[in-house]
Design a protein around this motif. Structure first.
Motif, mmCIF file in Angstrom:
data_model
loop_
_atom_site.group_PDB
_atom_site.id
_atom_site.type_symbol
_atom_site.label_atom_id
_atom_site.label_comp_id
_atom_site.label_asym_id
_atom_site.label_seq_id
_atom_site.Cartn_x
_atom_site.Cartn_y
_atom_site.Cartn_z
ATOM 1 N N GLY A 150 36.504 60.501 74.919
ATOM 2 C CA GLY A 150 36.310 59.088 74.618
ATOM 3 C C GLY A 150 36.381 58.757 73.139
ATOM 4 N N MET A 151 36.370 57.487 72.851
ATOM 5 C CA MET A 151 36.270 57.009 71.475
ATOM 6 C C MET A 151 36.038 55.508 71.511
ATOM 7 N N ASP A 152 35.050 55.050 70.782
ATOM 8 C CA ASP A 152 34.761 53.619 70.658
ATOM 9 C C ASP A 152 35.177 53.168 69.264
ATOM 10 N N TRP A 208 29.573 45.648 70.584
ATOM 11 C CA TRP A 208 29.412 45.787 69.138
ATOM 12 C C TRP A 208 28.287 46.751 68.778
ATOM 13 N N ARG A 209 27.496 47.164 69.748
ATOM 14 C CA ARG A 209 26.517 48.218 69.486
ATOM 15 C C ARG A 209 27.198 49.548 69.194
ATOM 16 N N PHE A 210 28.461 49.679 69.612
ATOM 17 C CA PHE A 210 29.210 50.877 69.237
ATOM 18 C C PHE A 210 29.372 50.973 67.725
ATOM 19 N N MET A 211 29.481 49.817 67.062
ATOM 20 C CA MET A 211 29.755 49.814 65.630
ATOM 21 C C MET A 211 28.501 50.093 64.804
ATOM 22 N N ASP A 473 19.236 42.941 73.437
ATOM 23 C CA ASP A 473 20.401 42.188 73.902
ATOM 24 C C ASP A 473 21.627 42.526 73.059
ATOM 25 N N ALA A 474 22.750 41.964 73.437
ATOM 26 C CA ALA A 474 23.993 42.204 72.706
ATOM 27 C C ALA A 474 23.910 41.620 71.302
#
Length: 515
Positions: A150-152, A208-211, A473-474
């Protein structure tokens, strides 16, 4: 959503019953692996009466962990592919025994036909993610094998870059500048006629939590990022670790891109569901989207319709505030030059200290992936444990890696395997998104360093030290609708862990057996 129960197939050591969660990567990869596994001479010899059965897959994330907990009377599966199965690692059955089989012997055994240990072929950072500290046993135990590298990160529509002659941003300030260019351009989607935004996202989906860990780890450095989850400051347990500046700088950076005041995020972000946002991305209403490499599989049918989009993934721009830590790098323009030198495989840049160059090079190497949370496990009560373990061993072979990549359009498992060299024909057939991901994972000049799963740290697993504790939350919602600022989220976490003489922190440390 049945399967793994009722003894629908033989419950013996020659019958392998597999469950798979059908998520973003689908299930075709598993069908391909099973077919290749059954064709191996060593498998036929060892298991002359082999049967491999795959129960009906489903999309319920909770199905596998709940089935594992149900025990042998309900769950007859020998091998289970799911997501976030780490939640079961620390749990025990009614007899006080782990629900899952210890896979240490798999990691210590040879990859069939290749003369290399399984654990040596796993990408190092994934080995770290899979080494779970079992506080009851007081040692690291391997309960899982990862089935997706994987990769975000930031996907982009390269058609716009080619049309307008843009360069891929190397720093976050350059990404901001490009967002301003897009905002002021008056660009319209050729398909819908609607305005083109820099980013098209759904504020109902927390991509955007990946960032957040990406830019946080870039700023703090790979090891100090992990010190957060270790709870360590200057080699001592200390609640002040939650004050790491990189956490604030990352949140501030994300807020810049998502704030409704800046106009970089699609105006319908608050109403779009995740798939709607992804379709809008393909229709050209956004230049960028934070997502993952599973996008091309998830959106395969839509990509056949909206063929003008050329979706790729970029190496994450280096957070511009890193120059606070690199005194010989004066401004963002010079930071750009350092990043460009790193990408070119150079070992330094005139006027920049070796130490500062190394900091930027490490930042450039950081990769975030949900891959470490894609777990394959064997229930401790499985009837075909050795057969299941052999299937896991087979997964590390070049044969299996090629089959997986072929079935997924270029996705990969987390093993040392460069599809470009081993099977160029499969590589050429991969999607452009996967080709760009493959180039990042296999860049010898800037070796990818995948951030380890938080589950590999006791303070996270047992103590509840989350990446963001007080905001669940997001971030898309928080910043676009201005319900919280970056500073408020950061300060709320600090308050949570340090209030009342560090009460919550002390509880977490005690639960993690760190004192």
């Amino acid at each position: 959503a049945g399967g793994c129960g009722g003894n629908r197939v033989g419950n013996d050591d020659q019958t392998l019953e597999i469950y798979v969660l059908e998520a973003g990567y689908g299930r075709e990869w598993l069908d391909a692996l099973i077919e290749a596994f059954e064709e191996q001479d060593w498998v036929r010899e060892k298991y002359p009466n082999l049967t491999v059965a795959v129960p009906n897959p489903n999309r319920e994330w909770s199905y596998a962990p709940n089935r594992i907990r149900a025990g042998a009377a309900v769950n007859t599966c020998d091998l289970m592919f799911g997501i976030d199965l780490q939640s079961v690692f620390s749990e025990r059955d009614n007899n006080g025994q782990p629900y899952l089989e210890d896979l240490g012997d798999v990691y210590d055994s040879d990859v069939p036909g290749e003369g290399v240990k399984f654990g040596e072929k796993v990408i190092d950072s994934f080995n770290q993610s899979n080494a779970f500290y079992d506080k009851d046993l007081q040692k690291n135990v391997y309960y899982a094998v990862t089935w997706a590298a994987g990769m975000d990160g930031i996907l982009y529509n390269d058609a716009y870059f080619q049309q307008y002659g843009w360069e891929i941003p190397l720093t976050t300030d350059e990404l901001v500048q490009l967002c301003d260019t897009i905002k002021s351009s008056g660009m319209k989607s050729e398909i819908t006629g609607n305005e083109v935004y820099a980013f098209v996202q759904s504020s109902n989906t927390a991509y955007w939590r990946f960032m957040f860990p990406l830019w946080w780890a870039q700023y703090e450095g790979y090891e100090n990022y992990q010190n957060y989850y270790r709870g360590v400051v200057n080699d001592y347990l200390d609640s002040s670790v939650v004050r790491q500046t990189g956490r604030l700088r990352s949140l501030q950076c994300i807020e810049t891109f998502l704030s409704g005041d800046n106009g970089y995020l699609h105006e319908s972000a608050g109403a779009l569901q995740y798939r709607d946002a992804q379709v809008r991305f393909l229709m050209g209403e956004g230049v960028f989207q934070v997502n993952g490499d599973w996008f091309n599989l998830e959106m395969a049918a839509d990509m056949e319709v909206y063929t003008s989009a050329e979706i790729k993934i970029m190496r994450t721009p280096v957070i511009s505030t890193i120059i606070e830590k690199t005194p010989t790098i004066e401004d963002d323009e010079e930071l750009h030059d350092v990043v460009a030198a790193v990408d070119a495989g150079e070992q330094g840049l005139e006027g920049v200290s070796d130490e500062d160059f190394a900091i930027v090079k490490e930042a450039r190497s950081v990769v975030e992936s949900i891959g470490p949370n894609h777990n394959a496990v064997i229930p401790a009560y499985a009837s075909a444990k050795e057969l299941a373990k052999d299937f896991l061993r087979f997964m590390a072979t070049d044969i299996a890696n090629e089959a997986y990549s072929r079935a997924t359009g270029g996705a990969s498992m987390p093993f040392e395997y460069d599809i470009r060299e081993k099977s160029p024909e499969v590589y050429e057939s991969a999607s452009e998104l996967q080709k760009t991901r493959i180039s990042i994972y296999n860049d010898s000049d800037v070796p990818a360093r995948v951030l380890p799963s938080p589950y590999s740290f006791s303070l996270y697993t047992y103590g509840g030290l989350l990446p963001l504790t007080t905001y669940t939350d997001a971030l898309e919602f928080a910043f676009y609708n201005k319900t919280y600022t970056a500073e408020q989220i950061y300060e709320n976490d600090i308050e949570y862990w340090t209030a009342n003489d560090n009460r919550n922190w002390n509880t977490a440390v005690a639960l993690a057996n760190l004192r």
